[in-house]
Design a protein around this motif. Structure first.
Motif, PDB file in Angstrom:
ATOM      1  N   HIS A  23       0.983  -1.079  -0.109  1.00  0.00           N
ATOM      2  CA  HIS A  23       0.148   0.200   0.062  1.00  0.00           C
ATOM      3  C   HIS A  23       0.821   1.512  -0.110  1.00  0.00           C
ATOM      4  O   HIS A  23       0.361   2.300   0.324  1.00  0.00           O
ATOM      5  N   ARG A  24       2.056   1.476  -0.463  1.00  0.00           N
ATOM      6  CA  ARG A  24       3.094   2.392  -0.364  1.00  0.00           C
ATOM      7  C   ARG A  24       2.664   3.288  -1.783  1.00  0.00           C
ATOM      8  O   ARG A  24       2.599   2.970  -2.924  1.00  0.00           O
ATOM      9  N   ARG A  25       2.622   4.613  -1.263  1.00  0.00           N
ATOM     10  CA  ARG A  25       2.369   5.542  -2.556  1.00  0.00           C
ATOM     11  C   ARG A  25       2.880   6.784  -1.897  1.00  0.00           C
ATOM     12  O   ARG A  25       2.899   7.101  -0.770  1.00  0.00           O
ATOM     13  N   PHE A  48       1.928   5.620  -7.615  1.00  0.00           N
ATOM     14  CA  PHE A  48       2.058   4.403  -7.338  1.00  0.00           C
ATOM     15  C   PHE A  48       2.976   3.465  -8.102  1.00  0.00           C
ATOM     16  O   PHE A  48       2.834   3.568  -9.294  1.00  0.00           O
ATOM     17  N   GLU A  52       1.755  -1.546  -6.310  1.00  0.00           N
ATOM     18  CA  GLU A  52       1.371  -0.822  -4.968  1.00  0.00           C
ATOM     19  C   GLU A  52      -0.103  -0.688  -5.109  1.00  0.00           C
ATOM     20  O   GLU A  52      -0.909  -0.182  -6.392  1.00  0.00           O
TER      21      GLU A  52
END
Length: 124
Positions: A23-25, A48, A52
Motif C-alpha cells: 500500500h505504499r504511495r 503508485f 502498489e
C-alpha cells in the motif's frame, strides 16, 4: 488569485502506507484549506509504483474525481468489483463509497485526485 502549481516543487509530499505491505504511495497534495487556501476542494497527485495500491477507504462526506495521467490499473469497491482504467481516463467516486486504487501495470501510475468538500487523506 490564479495559481500555477508545480506538484514536485510546491506541494506537501507525504508517504502513505509505508507500514502496510503493498500500500505504499507518494502523495503530492497541492490544494486544501492550508495549501492555496481552497474553500471547498482538496487535490493533488498520487504516484503508485507497479503492484502498489491504496488502502480500501472512503471520504464519507466528499465526492471524488480522479484523472489518470500515466499508467494503468483498477479501482476496487468494497464488494470486490474490479474496474480497469488506463491513462487519460477519469473516474467519479460518490461520497461515502469505499474504493481502492491498484497499479496493475508495469510503470508508475500517476493519479490526479480532487475531492470536495474538504476531507482527510486516508492514513494508510
Amino acid at each position: 488569485m490564479i495559481r500555477v502549481i508545480d506538484p514536485f516543487a510546491q506541494a506537501r509530499p507525504t508517504w502513505l502506507g509505508l507500514d502496510d505491505t503493498g500500500h505504499r504511495r507518494k502523495v503530492f497534495k497541492v490544494v486544501d484549506q492550508d495549501l492555496n487556501t481552497s474553500e471547498f476542494l482538496v487535490g493533488g497527485l498520487t504516484i503508485f509504483e507497479p503492484g502498489e495500491a491504496s488502502s480500501l477507504h472512503d471520504h464519507p462526506d466528499s465526492e471524488e474525481i480522479n484523472y489518470i495521467v500515466r499508467g494503468s490499473g483498477e479501482v476496487v469497491d468494497e464488494d470486490g468489483h474490479h474496474t480497469a482504467f488506463e491513462a487519460h481516463t477519469f473516474m467519479f467516486i460518490p461520497k461515502g463509497v469505499k474504493h481502492q486504487h491498484v497499479n496493475t501495470g508495469r510503470e508508475p501510475l500517476w493519479l490526479v485526485f480532487v475531492y470536495g468538500p474538504h476531507s482527510e487523506l486516508p492514513s494508510t
